[in-house]
Motif scaffolding. Structure first.
Motif, PDB file in Angstrom:
ATOM      1  N   UNK A   1     -23.625  -7.251 -95.628  1.00  0.00           N
ATOM      2  CA  UNK A   1     -23.295  -7.814 -96.935  1.00  0.00           C
ATOM      3  C   UNK A   1     -21.818  -8.215 -96.892  1.00  0.00           C
ATOM      4  N   UNK A   2     -21.391  -8.991 -97.860  1.00  0.00           N
ATOM      5  CA  UNK A   2     -19.971  -9.352 -97.919  1.00  0.00           C
ATOM      6  C   UNK A   2     -19.103  -8.108 -98.047  1.00  0.00           C
ATOM      7  N   UNK A   3     -19.560  -7.138 -98.848  1.00  0.00           N
ATOM      8  CA  UNK A   3     -18.770  -5.916 -99.033  1.00  0.00           C
ATOM      9  C   UNK A   3     -18.616  -5.137 -97.730  1.00  0.00           C
ATOM     10  N   UNK A   4     -19.667  -5.124 -96.905  1.00  0.00           N
ATOM     11  CA  UNK A   4     -19.579  -4.402 -95.630  1.00  0.00           C
ATOM     12  C   UNK A   4     -18.611  -5.108 -94.685  1.00  0.00           C
ATOM     13  N   UNK A   5     -18.623  -6.452 -94.700  1.00  0.00           N
ATOM     14  CA  UNK A   5     -17.687  -7.206 -93.866  1.00  0.00           C
ATOM     15  C   UNK A   5     -16.250  -6.936 -94.317  1.00  0.00           C
ATOM     16  N   UNK A   6     -16.038  -6.952 -95.635  1.00  0.00           N
ATOM     17  CA  UNK A   6     -14.695  -6.686 -96.173  1.00  0.00           C
ATOM     18  C   UNK A   6     -14.233  -5.287 -95.785  1.00  0.00           C
ATOM     19  N   UNK A   7     -15.120  -4.324 -95.903  1.00  0.00           N
ATOM     20  CA  UNK A   7     -14.767  -2.944 -95.557  1.00  0.00           C
ATOM     21  C   UNK A   7     -14.346  -2.850 -94.097  1.00  0.00           C
ATOM     22  N   UNK A   8     -15.059  -3.560 -93.223  1.00  0.00           N
ATOM     23  CA  UNK A   8     -14.693  -3.559 -91.816  1.00  0.00           C
ATOM     24  C   UNK A   8     -13.363  -4.228 -91.562  1.00  0.00           C
ATOM     25  N   UNK A   9     -13.084  -5.310 -92.291  1.00  0.00           N
ATOM     26  CA  UNK A   9     -11.850  -6.060 -92.095  1.00  0.00           C
ATOM     27  C   UNK A   9     -10.616  -5.284 -92.530  1.00  0.00           C
ATOM     28  N   UNK A  10     -10.701  -4.659 -93.696  1.00  0.00           N
ATOM     29  CA  UNK A  10      -9.510  -4.015 -94.266  1.00  0.00           C
ATOM     30  C   UNK A  10      -9.458  -2.511 -94.015  1.00  0.00           C
ATOM     31  N   UNK A  11     -10.545  -1.961 -93.477  1.00  0.00           N
ATOM     32  CA  UNK A  11     -10.543  -0.540 -93.145  1.00  0.00           C
ATOM     33  C   UNK A  11     -10.769   0.371 -94.317  1.00  0.00           C
TER      34      UNK A  11
ATOM     35  N   UNK B   1     -16.360 -14.492 -86.111  1.00  0.00           N
ATOM     36  CA  UNK B   1     -15.340 -13.466 -85.892  1.00  0.00           C
ATOM     37  C   UNK B   1     -14.508 -13.381 -87.159  1.00  0.00           C
ATOM     38  N   UNK B   2     -14.488 -12.212 -87.762  1.00  0.00           N
ATOM     39  CA  UNK B   2     -13.786 -12.015 -89.032  1.00  0.00           C
ATOM     40  C   UNK B   2     -12.713 -10.940 -88.875  1.00  0.00           C
ATOM     41  N   UNK B   3     -11.691 -11.067 -89.682  1.00  0.00           N
ATOM     42  CA  UNK B   3     -10.616 -10.085 -89.684  1.00  0.00           C
ATOM     43  C   UNK B   3      -9.486 -10.594 -90.553  1.00  0.00           C
ATOM     44  N   UNK B   4      -8.594  -9.683 -90.916  1.00  0.00           N
ATOM     45  CA  UNK B   4      -7.441 -10.080 -91.709  1.00  0.00           C
ATOM     46  C   UNK B   4      -6.513 -10.960 -90.882  1.00  0.00           C
ATOM     47  N   UNK B   5      -5.611 -11.669 -91.573  1.00  0.00           N
ATOM     48  CA  UNK B   5      -4.571 -12.401 -90.854  1.00  0.00           C
ATOM     49  C   UNK B   5      -3.813 -11.427 -89.964  1.00  0.00           C
ATOM     50  N   UNK B   6      -3.599 -11.832 -88.716  1.00  0.00           N
ATOM     51  CA  UNK B   6      -2.895 -10.974 -87.785  1.00  0.00           C
ATOM     52  C   UNK B   6      -3.793  -9.992 -87.064  1.00  0.00           C
ATOM     53  N   UNK B   7      -5.123 -10.071 -87.286  1.00  0.00           N
ATOM     54  CA  UNK B   7      -6.038  -9.133 -86.629  1.00  0.00           C
ATOM     55  C   UNK B   7      -6.231  -9.464 -85.156  1.00  0.00           C
ATOM     56  N   UNK B   8      -5.909 -10.713 -84.744  1.00  0.00           N
ATOM     57  CA  UNK B   8      -6.029 -11.088 -83.340  1.00  0.00           C
ATOM     58  C   UNK B   8      -7.128 -12.092 -83.045  1.00  0.00           C
ATOM     59  N   UNK B   9      -7.738 -12.656 -84.088  1.00  0.00           N
ATOM     60  CA  UNK B   9      -8.876 -13.558 -83.896  1.00  0.00           C
ATOM     61  C   UNK B   9      -8.490 -14.798 -83.089  1.00  0.00           C
ATOM     62  N   UNK B  10      -7.478 -15.507 -83.559  1.00  0.00           N
ATOM     63  CA  UNK B  10      -7.059 -16.731 -82.885  1.00  0.00           C
ATOM     64  C   UNK B  10      -6.498 -16.438 -81.503  1.00  0.00           C
ATOM     65  N   UNK B  11      -5.784 -15.320 -81.375  1.00  0.00           N
ATOM     66  CA  UNK B  11      -5.239 -14.939 -80.069  1.00  0.00           C
ATOM     67  C   UNK B  11      -6.365 -14.730 -79.066  1.00  0.00           C
TER      68      UNK B  11
END
Length: 511
Positions: free
Chosen positions: A231-241, A36-46
């Protein structure tokens, strides 16, 4: 048909004034490693706290199914009884107890109220062998490093007949060797049929270990995809929008005169006074320049930085500090600050911040003398300063009265930087400034570092991530066994060349 072990549907979790999760859906297949990936505050740990019962049924909306059965957990014991075990980023071991006592704490091997220690220790030894930890069950946890403590946590989970193991940033505080061992262990558990959910900011690890990835952004599910399609770039794009065309912002330095010279700097261990941690180190910093310091774990990077910052670490320190052409004597943190030196620690939670205080008090903590009038801190001015930093550093919080411990890692790091920038330093030492924060927040931190250099400050960046040093620094020093082994301009540096200098043998760097 795909065997789904976990299904979470329409999960919504609200805190006062904040909707942390909104209609989140996720499915996890039996026997996979699901990231599960996302920026800090995206809700992962919650989300994982909802799953494990930390946030009990009734405090959120939505439904959870595990192995086809609905789950209404009222606490962690309920989820563990079903085979769901979570290992938090902040390890929860009792340091004064033995490994065996920690593994079976709350799950004791007892008969008629008496603990069978022979059975307990034997069972713990078997679990330790299973996780590849070569320690005796009677060893106190306080004697273990963080990497080994992680393995104890996993052994503890295995003792509970775990079916779904959740790991929140399991390698955030580990060195490369410990991280590799842990990831190999997770692969082995997958082969045994144990399902793992891993939350991680380290995208190279996500790509190397995961079967599928789910992206959360702003409390919502963005997508789930098989790793072979990513790819890493696709994951980053999803995380940061958005697409990050460059991981590191463009920067044209304007480098001025030398501001600090460190000569023949030697530091001895406070616990082993005959052991030198830093030996005759020489380096220079210039105004407007970002200088990197690379070295393996134990090379002496932090020891060098902290000893320069008011001798806040080490004993029998010798050498010279020359600032703006004149030798200075820095015998305390207060004197370091007065001489225009600031140090942002690698452990922001323990040493960098007061987590139970608000943003305002943390920002002003190192520069209270600038706010004092007649021996009293001007509260209005303190509020004004904190607000200015909240705006200029883009600290995401409702106001400066927000408690720092409740902020995301990236925003906590911005508060740390604000605190030291407020002292108006000429030299800013940043020790692992992006540890434990997501790629979007990292980009913001890099932009702040560039801005500081453009203002004429000299910035020394200590980092375990070589691509980071190569991406933001103008010049890089390497450290091995406490000695400076090289000085390389960014244009002539590669990861391979830096690693060669970082791994020089003792005899190669001896005088």
């Amino acid at each position: 048909m795909t065997d789904t072990i976990l299904r979470m549907s329409g999960i919504t979790k609200t805190f006062p004034g904040v909707k942390a999760l909104q209609d989140v859906d996720i499915e996890v297949r039996r026997g996979e490693i699901h990231a599960i990936c996302g920026e800090n505050g995206a809700g992962k740990s919650t989300l994982m706290k909802v799953l494990s019962g930390v946030y009990p049924h009734g405090t959120y909306e939505g439904a959870i199914e595990f192995e086809g059965q609905p789950c209404n957990f009222s606490g962690i014991r309920d989820s563990e009884h079903r085979g769901i075990v979570i290992i938090h980023q902040e390890l929860a071991l009792a340091s004064n107890l033995s490994i065996a006592e920690n593994i079976f704490l709350g799950n004791e091997r007892s008969k008629r109220g008496w603990i069978n220690w022979n059975e307990t220790n034997a069972a713990a030894d078997e679990l330790l062998r299973r996780v590849g930890l070569d320690e005796k069950a009677v060893t106190p946890v306080v004697e273990l490093g963080v990497g080994k403590q992680q393995l104890v946590e996993i052994a503890k989970a295995l003792s509970k007949d775990v079916k779904l193991l959740i790991l929140d940033e399991p390698t955030a505080a580990l060195n490369d060797d410990d991280s590799a061992h842990l990831l190999n262990l997770l692969r082995g558990l997958r082969d045994e049929g144990i399902t793992c959910v891993i939350i991680s900011h380290k995208l190279n690890e996500v790509m190397g270990i995961s079967d599928r990835v789910t992206i959360l952004r702003d409390g919502r599910t963005i997508w789930t995809n098989d790793i072979e399609n990513l790819t890493e770039d696709k994951i980053i794009s999803g995380m940061v929008g958005r697409d990050l065309e460059h991981r590191y912002p463009e920067h044209e330095p304007t480098i001025g005169d030398e501001v600090l010279r460190i000569e023949d700097w030697t530091v001895y261990s406070p616990t082993q006074p005959d052991r030198a941690l830093v030996r005759k180190a020489n380096l220079t910093l210039r105004r407007g320049e970002i200088v990197g310091l690379a070295g393996l774990m134990g090379a002496g990077r932090t020891e060098l930085a902290m000893s320069v910052f008011g001798r806040s670490y080490g004993v029998n320190i010798s050498g010279r500090l020359i600032k703006d052409g004149k030798e200075i004597h820095v015998r305390s943190v207060r004197e370091a600050i007065d001489h225009g030196i600031a140090y942002a620690t690698e452990d922001r939670k323990r040493y960098g911040l007061n987590l139970i205080e608000d943003i305002k008090r943390n920002v002003s903590a190192a520069g209270l003398t600038k706010l004092a009038k007649g021996g009293w801190v001007d509260g209005n001015e303190e509020f004004k300063v904190a607000n200015e930093f909240r705006d200029s550093m883009n600290i995401k919080a409702p106001d400066v009265g927000a408690i720092v411990g409740k902020l995301s890692g990236g925003n906590q790091q911005k508060v740390v930087l604000s605190k030291w920038i407020f002292t108006d330093p000429d030299i800013l030492i940043l020790d692992e400034p992006t540890r434990g924060i997501d790629v979007g927040a990292k980009y913001e931190i890099y932009t702040i570092i560039n801005r500081l250099a453009d203002e004429g400050k000299a910035v020394l960046v200590i980092s375990s991530e070589l691509p980071e040093l190569l991406g933001i620094c103008d010049r890089i020093y390497t450290l091995s066994a406490g000695r400076i082994t090289g000085e390389v301009p960014r244009a002539g540096a590669t990861q391979e060349s830096l690693m060669t200098l970082m791994t020089k043998e003792e005899q190669e760097v001896a005088p």
